[in-house]
Design an enzyme around this catalytic site. Structure first.
Site, short mmCIF file in Angstrom:
data_model
loop_
_atom_site.label_atom_id
_atom_site.label_comp_id
_atom_site.label_asym_id
_atom_site.label_seq_id
_atom_site.Cartn_x
_atom_site.Cartn_y
_atom_site.Cartn_z
N GLU A 255 0.95 -1.24 -0.27
CA GLU A 255 -0.07 0.06 -0.23
C GLU A 255 0.87 1.11 -0.07
O GLU A 255 1.03 1.99 1.01
CB GLU A 255 -0.96 0.07 1.34
CG GLU A 255 -2.10 -0.88 1.11
CD GLU A 255 -2.93 -0.80 2.37
OE1 GLU A 255 -2.71 0.00 3.26
OE2 GLU A 255 -3.69 -1.72 2.39
N CYS A 320 -1.97 33.94 10.72
CA CYS A 320 -1.54 34.87 11.85
C CYS A 320 -1.22 33.50 12.98
O CYS A 320 -1.94 33.70 14.12
CB CYS A 320 -2.66 35.53 12.44
SG CYS A 320 -3.14 36.95 11.17
#
Length: 391
Positions: A255, A320
């Site tokens: 995978e 911010c």
């Protein structure tokens, strides 16, 4: 660090001019090449792409056309797979603590569920599944940071080997065929030994099951070099070592996630401000979270300058928060406002982890193949609020 195949300075400039920034730019050729190299290293295996790394349906379809199956962790990823042409038999679902409603929907869509607890097994049986898998913790863990280690002592993923055998017995008793034993040890490792040890242990666990499953899924986690100082994983050698360790009569499932897509993609961002050793750009951790979340390294290049790197700069985003940096001390050519920077190896867990923090809309995605195609339009600012109810 080099650009992905088919992407050059002119391509990046054209994408920025036409589609704006920040934008993810993906090379289809690189995705195909990575898949082919893994398929060659694991002949006869089921290469099952971990969709969570990058769920854009266009990229999923590209991998399906190459012969990939799909590993999913949510209904959303199952639906993305369906939109890319995957049928239920081409997907598996492996998730931690999903709701019963989600499990039932996945079963209804014909996708094999790898259960992670006795309760999940009961839900899947009650939902009418004819086949089921079980996720086991093989006692081996590895990864580029503690946050991505999913196997071994203390990991919350997977049942014990004894519990796996009991869950196989429960499925058989309910007339449900247990067809998969699944494990995953972590993400981003560059040495073969952890996966080889896990394969050996998983095969030992299979020997103690009441029946041999059709699939034995050893997971993924194959890493890629994020800097020129790192050596790439030798997947040919890894494939041979894993095949030598795999001694059960079942289909091997691997995978990969980041291995297939990370190096295919750059994030293009524009310089808005230049300070004393700090560059302010229009991409932040809302666009690429990995540096802030994992302290992950991504190389950065100033494509607007032909000069050699002239100094070290911190690359700061517009969010911010004091932690909004895409990199610290990156050596690049002296920047000016308006320059285009590329952040390399951004194809895995880039857009997939993007957010609208600070009410900034999601970026665009384009793919370079026979030309340049938009595969996700940039979100408009007001589209963030389309589901908001004011009265």
């Amino acid at each position: 660090m080099e650009l992905p195949q088919g992407i050059d300075r002119d391509t990046v400039a054209s994408v920025a001019d036409e589609h704006g920034t920040p934008t993810y730019v993906t090379s289809a050729t690189t995705v195909r090449d990575r898949f082919d190299s893994l398929r060659d290293a694991f002949p006869g295996a089921r290469i099952q792409y971990a969709a969570k790394a990058n769920t854009n349906p266009r990229i999923l379809a590209l991998l399906r056309e190459r012969g990939a199956a799909l590993d999913t962790v949510s209904v959303g990823e199952v639906i993305a797979g369906e939109s890319a042409g995957f049928g239920g038999d081409g997907m598996m679902y492996t998730s931690y603590a999903p709701s019963p409603e989600e499990l039932r929907e996945v079963v209804d869509r014909g996708v094999l569920v790898n259960v992670d607890s006795p309760g999940q097994m009961e839900t899947v049986i009650d939902a009418g599944a004819e086949r089921v898998g079980v996720r086991v913790n093989p006692g081996v863990g590895a990864g580029h940071s503690d946050e991505v280690v999913t196997g071994g002592k203390g990991a919350r993923f997977g049942v014990t080997p004894d519990e796996a055998a009991a869950l196989f017995e429960r499925a058989l008793g309910a007339g449900v065929e247990p067809v998969c034993l699944h494990a995953h040890i972590g993400s981003g490792f560059l040495e073969p030994e952890p996966l080889v040890r896990a394969t050996e242990r998983i095969c030992e666990i299979v020997d103690d099951l009441p029946v041999t499953p059709e699939y034995v899924d050893i997971g993924g986690g194959l890493g890629i070099p994020y800097s020129d100082a790192e050596e790439p994983l030798d997947v040919e050698a890894l494939g041979k070592m894993v095949r030598d360790a795999f001694d059960v009569d079942a289909t091997l499932v691997v995978e990969p996630g980041r291995y297939l897509v990370a190096e295919s993609t750059v994030l293009v961002t524009r310089v808005n401000t230049v300070g004393d050793g700090v560059i302010g750009v229009d991409a932040g951790f809302n666009t690429l979270l990995r540096p802030a979340m994992y302290d992950a390294y991504h190389a950065v290049t100033n494509l607007s300058r032909d000069a050699a790197p002239t100094g070290r700069y911190d690359i700061a985003g517009p969010i911010c928060e004091s932690g909004d940096y895409l990199g610290h001390g990156r050596r690049i050519a002296e920047p000016r406002e308006g320059d285009l920077l590329v952040v390399h190896t951004a194809g895995a867990y880039g857009f997939a982890m993007a957010s609208r923090y600070n009410s900034r809309p999601l970026p665009a995605e384009v793919i370079v193949d026979d030309g340049v195609d938009v595969i996700r339009e940039r979100e408009a600012v007001d589209e963030q609020f389309r589901n908001v109810k004011l009265d």
